[in-house]
Design an enzyme around this catalytic site. Structure first.
Site, short mmCIF file in Angstrom:
data_model
loop_
_atom_site.label_atom_id
_atom_site.label_comp_id
_atom_site.label_asym_id
_atom_site.label_seq_id
_atom_site.Cartn_x
_atom_site.Cartn_y
_atom_site.Cartn_z
N MET A 175 0.86 -1.17 0.00
CA MET A 175 0.00 0.00 0.00
C MET A 175 0.90 1.23 0.00
SD MET A 175 -3.15 0.91 -0.20
CE MET A 175 -4.06 -0.55 0.29
N GLY B 274 5.52 -5.21 -8.02
CA GLY B 274 4.89 -6.37 -8.62
C GLY B 274 3.43 -6.14 -8.92
N GLU C 119 11.86 -6.19 -5.03
CA GLU C 119 11.30 -5.92 -3.70
C GLU C 119 10.95 -7.20 -2.98
OE1 GLU C 119 9.40 -1.47 -4.44
OE2 GLU C 119 8.09 -3.21 -4.59
N GLU D 295 15.80 5.93 -19.80
CA GLU D 295 16.49 7.19 -19.54
C GLU D 295 15.51 8.35 -19.36
OE1 GLU D 295 19.24 7.55 -22.81
OE2 GLU D 295 20.60 6.05 -21.97
N GLY E 203 14.02 8.64 -23.29
CA GLY E 203 13.55 7.43 -23.95
C GLY E 203 14.23 6.18 -23.43
N ASP F 136 6.94 0.95 -13.83
CA ASP F 136 6.16 -0.29 -13.76
C ASP F 136 5.24 -0.42 -14.97
OD1 ASP F 136 7.33 -0.99 -11.33
OD2 ASP F 136 5.85 0.14 -10.19
N SER G 89 0.70 7.12 -18.22
CA SER G 89 0.53 6.81 -16.79
C SER G 89 0.87 7.98 -15.89
CB SER G 89 1.40 5.60 -16.42
OG SER G 89 2.77 5.96 -16.32
#
Length: 292
Positions: free
Chosen positions: A12, A41, A139, A211, A215, A242, A272
Site C-alpha cells: 500500500m 509487482g 522488492e 532514460e 527514452g 512499472d 501513466s
C-alpha cells in the site's frame, strides 16, 4: 491473449504531496495525503491486465486491513490472486512516497513481501511454466529471483527482470533473463565494472536502459538505438517504470518486434504519469492504441 505471471511485491502506497521535499532534519507542510495500492509487482500486474493480458500475480500480503484492500484491488482489475496468500501475524508491505518538485522520493518497507520465498513460488510452478512471459522485480528476496531465473531457463519461459530497487544482481540471473530493464542508476550498479556502452554491447537485445524523458536505449547487434518517449504534462511519475515494464512484456508476449514493443511501452508509460497514483494513471489498451 498474452498469458503473464508477475512475481513480486504487493504493498500500500502512503502518498504525501508537497511543494518542497524536506532535507535532513527539516519539517515542511504538506498539501495532501492519500493511500493507494502499489508495490512494483502489483503495479506491473495491474498495468498488464489493463493492457489486455491474462495476468496471474504471485506474491504475499499481510493479514491486516491493508492486505484486504490490496486483494480487492487485484480483483477489481481482473488479476488472478490464487497465489497471493496472506501471511499470518504480519503486516502488509508499505511504500512511503513524497511527491514534490516534479518528482518522487520513496521508502519501501517490505514486510510480508519478504515471504515471497522460493518454496512459496514453487507452489505456482504450473502457472509459471505455462506463461508467455514472467515479470520479476527486486522488492522480494534475492534468492527468490535466482530461483525464478533458473526455472524460467529450465522451462524456456522468457523472464523480464526489472532490477528495481537497485542492487547487485547475480551473474546467473543476468544470464538466464531474456530481458533486463534498469534505469541509468540501476544499470550503473548492476554493471559497475563497465561503461553503459560496454554493457549494452555485451547484452544486445537483452539490456534496455530507461532514460526518463530521453527514452529507452538498447544495442540491436549493430548499433545503439534510442526509442524516444512521448512528451506529456506530468502529474505523478510514480509507477511510470512499472507501466513501461508491463507494457513491454505484453507487447513482447504478443509477438511485436523489440522496437515496436519499446514504442508501445513508452506510450503507455507516458500516459501513466498524467494522473495521480502509481496505478491511477495506468492506461487501458484502447487508450494506448488511440495515442500511438
Amino acid at each position: 491473449m498474452a498469458k503473464i505471471s508477475v512475481i513480486g511485491s504487493s504493498s500500500m502506497d502512503l502518498v504525501v504531496t508537497s511543494s518542497k521535499r524536506p532535507g535532513a532534519g527539516e519539517t515542511v507542510l504538506g498539501e495532501s495525503f492519500t493511500t493507494v495500492p502499489g508495490g512494483k509487482g502489483a503495479n506491473q500486474a495491474v498495468a498488464a491486465a489493463r493492457l489486455g493480458a491474462d495476468v496471474t500475480m504471485i506474491g504475499r500480503v499481510g493479514d491486516d486491513h491493508l492486505g484486504q484492500q490490496i486483494l480487492r484491488n487485484f480483483e477489481e482489475n481482473h488479476v488472478h490472486i490464487n497465489y497471493v496468500k496472506p501471511v499470518t501475524h504480519m503486516e502488509s508491505g508499505t511504500a512511503h512516497i513524497v511527491l514534490a518538485e516534479g518528482d518522487n522520493s520513496i521508502v519501501v518497507v517490505k514486510a510480508a513481501n519478504n515471504e515471497v520465498t522460493p518454496a512459496y513460488v514453487e507452489e505456482a510452478l504450473d502457472v509459471i511454466r505455462s506463461s508467455d512471459i514472467v515479470l520479476i522485480q527486486q522488492e522480494i528476496p534475492a534468492e527468490t529471483i535466482v530461483y525464478v531465473s533458473e526455472i524460467c531457463a529450465k522451462y524456456q519461459v522468457p523472464l523480464l527482470l526489472n532490477p528495481a530497487p537497485a542492487r547487485e544482481v547475480e551473474e546467473s540471473v543476468i544470464a538466464n533473463a531474456a530481458y533486463i530493464t534498469p534505469n541509468e542508476h540501476e544499470a550503473a550498479i548492476m554493471f559497475k565494472d563497465m561503461s553503459l556502452q560496454e554493457a549494452l554491447r555485451k547484452y544486445p537485445n537483452k539490456l534496455f536502459v530507461t532514460e526518463g524523458s530521453n527514452g529507452v536505449r538498447f544495442f540491436d547487434g549493430e548499433q545503439e538505438v534510442v526509442v524516444p518517449t512521448y512528451k506529456v504534462e506530468a502529474v505523478d511519475t510514480t509507477g511510470a517504470g512499472d507501466t513501461f515494464n508491463a507494457a513491454f512484456a505484453v507487447a513482447l508476449a504478443e509477438g511485436k518486434s523489440l522496437a515496436d514493443s519499446v514504442k508501445f511501452a513508452n506510450r503507455a508509460a507516458s500516459l501513466s504519469v498524467t494522473k495521480f497514483g502509481a496505478q491511477g494513471g495506468m492506461p487501458t489498451r484502447r487508450e494506448v492504441e488511440e495515442q500511438l
